[in-house]
Design an enzyme around this catalytic site. Structure first.
Site, PDB file in Angstrom:
ATOM      1  N   CYS A 165       0.807  -1.224   0.000  1.00 34.33           N
ATOM      2  CA  CYS A 165       0.000   0.000   0.000  1.00 34.33           C
ATOM      3  C   CYS A 165       0.838   1.271   0.000  1.00 34.33           C
ATOM      4  CB  CYS A 165      -0.947  -0.012   1.193  1.00 34.33           C
ATOM      5  SG  CYS A 165      -2.009  -1.479   1.204  1.00 34.33           S
ATOM      6  N   HIS A 305      -1.781   7.632   7.058  1.00 34.02           N
ATOM      7  CA  HIS A 305      -2.134   6.383   6.389  1.00 34.02           C
ATOM      8  C   HIS A 305      -3.535   5.953   6.823  1.00 34.02           C
ATOM      9  CE1 HIS A 305      -1.426   2.752   4.161  1.00 34.02           C
ATOM     10  NE2 HIS A 305      -1.612   1.987   5.225  1.00 34.02           N
ATOM     11  N   GLU A 316       0.098   4.854  14.515  1.00 34.71           N
ATOM     12  CA  GLU A 316       0.472   6.067  13.770  1.00 34.71           C
ATOM     13  C   GLU A 316       0.351   7.332  14.634  1.00 34.71           C
ATOM     14  OE1 GLU A 316      -0.086   8.036   9.312  1.00 34.71           O
ATOM     15  OE2 GLU A 316      -1.508   6.502  10.004  1.00 34.71           O
ATOM     16  N   HIS A 342      -9.683   2.358   0.895  1.00 30.72           N
ATOM     17  CA  HIS A 342      -8.244   2.097   0.795  1.00 30.72           C
ATOM     18  C   HIS A 342      -7.926   1.615  -0.616  1.00 30.72           C
ATOM     19  CE1 HIS A 342      -4.219   1.249   1.589  1.00 30.72           C
ATOM     20  NE2 HIS A 342      -4.300   0.457   2.646  1.00 30.72           N
TER      21      HIS A 342
END
Length: 414
Positions: A165, A305, A316, A342
């Site tokens: 990704c 993200h 994160e 996503h």
């Protein structure tokens, strides 16, 4: 040697909430969700029955029927956004040396639909080897970069980046460095993904990576919310035209922003889970800011993200506080995946576009679908549910991938 400055002069997007860059931006500011029931195939027996699919998109508006036989969807998506970005940048045979312009393209899964379909056909044929001669050129992950070079006659560096990704963010990083080193004048960089298939939904679903909020798909992608239960798989493409500053100025190009730094690292921790303290995330953000010649306190905005997964959405924000300290609470943070879903290997490029437009327009798109605070997540400014008008001069965009791949891109107002 003196490194060149690199600017962004063209953008292209094909997403579940907009089939062009202007459509994407309008939907982002409004907080539109692209999620819904899967229509590409019968998902009634699947654990996850929702996805963020493209809407109102007909590939035959861009390629003819004969050409479609040679192309997987992820390559068509790439063609659409590169065409838009090249037009947007105003690049022509007269104002660019095509020996000094190339393409770096990212995809996490490449032609996964063509791979699935051909193998299913083989299984139905009871082992008779009746494979299409077009199958391999449709499936291999690098083929989109090659097809795009042929389409636009770009003869510079040409290859594919695969970092799950983080793939298209890695492509942008590589393109930026080639221009900085003076090897090229301009580069096409981005990525595409067409993985809303039986194999894609089944595989990610059985990993327990996908949301199963099948009865309420529009609120299924809930980054940083207490009740998040996985990401919503999306599809599409994003393209950036990167150009050496003086080259862009000489031809009178419109400049969206300057790309000033990148960071790359590996968690070296787990094949799918991010490091719990965000070790690799801290590293890439620090690299990108330092390479930009900026201070940590100069960061106004972070496009995270932020996938809406139980573990990643904790690590994160921890990393952001671990690096920025008290300044973390002054940064406007968001996750545009709450709206787009996503897009896997295309996510980094689409989110870079969102970050650039945030700088250009002075509006931070929201993180939608926030209902309940998670006590495990620090109370940062996540721009929950409503866009925020804010002057943004310097911003970073994060992209992470299975395997522990991390990329951070830094952009500054030009």
């Amino acid at each position: 040697m003196e490194l060149k400055r690199v600017v962004v002069t063209g953008l292209g997007a094909l997403t579940p909430i907009g089939n062009t860059v202007p459509e994407l931006w309008e939907a982002l500011v409004k907080g539109v969700s692209g999620a819904g029931p899967i229509t590409h195939f019968d998902a009634s027996k699947f654990r996850c029955r929702i996805a963020s699919e493209l809407k109102g998109f007909d590939p035959l508006n861009f390629v003819d029927k004969k050409e479609m036989r040679l192309l997987d969807g992820y390559t068509v998506y790439g063609m659409v956004t590169v065409d838009e970005a090249m037009r947007d940048a105003g690049l022509t045979d007269e104002n660019i040396d095509k020996d000094r312009m190339g393409i770096i393209w990212g995809s996490g899964m490449g032609g996964v639909k063509s791979l699935q379909d051909e193998l299913m056909e083989f299984a139905r044929s009871e082992g008779n080897p009746r494979f299409s001669p077009y199958w391999i050129p449709k499936v291999i992950t690098d083929i989109c970069a090659g097809q795009l070079a042929i389409r636009h006659n770009l003869r510079g560096p040409n290859y594919c980046t695969v970092a799950a990704c983080a793939s298209s963010a890695a492509a942008i990083s590589d393109a930026y460095n080639l221009i900085r080193l003076g090897k090229v004048d301009a580069m096409v960089a981005g990525g595409s993904e067409c993985a809303v298939t039986e194999a894609g939904i089944g595989g990610f679903g059985n990993m327990r990576a996908l949301s199963t909020r099948n009865d309420d798909p529009q609120t299924a992608s809930r980054p940083f919310d207490k009740d998040r239960d996985g990401f919503v798989l999306g599809e599409g493409s994003g393209t950036l035209i990167l150009e050496e500053l003086e080259h862009a100025k000489a031809r009178g190009a419109h400049i969206y922003a300057e790309i000033t730094g990148t960071g790359l690292s590996a968690d070296a921790y787990h094949i799918t889970a991010s490091h719990p303290e965000g070790r690799g995330t801290i590293s890439v953000m620090k690299q990108a800011v330092e390479e930009s010649g900026m201070k940590l306190t100069d960061v106004d905005h972070i496009n995270t993200h932020g996938t809406s997964t139980p573990i990643g959405d904790i690590s994160e924000p921890k990393a952001i506080i671990g690096l920025f300290g008290d300044h973390a609470y002054k940064i406007a943070i968001n996750s545009t995946k709450s709206m787009t879903g996503h897009l896997l290997g295309a996510a980094g490029a689409v989110e870079a576009i969102a970050t650039i437009l945030t700088i250009k327009n002075g509006i931070v798109p929201p993180t939608i679908n926030h209902f309940t605070d998670d006590p495990q997540i620090p109370a940062l400014d996540f721009t929950f549910n409503k866009a925020q008008k804010r002057e943004v001069s310097f911003a970073i965009s994060n992209a992470f991938g299975f395997g522990g791949h991390n990329v951070c891109l830094a952009f500054r107002k030009y």
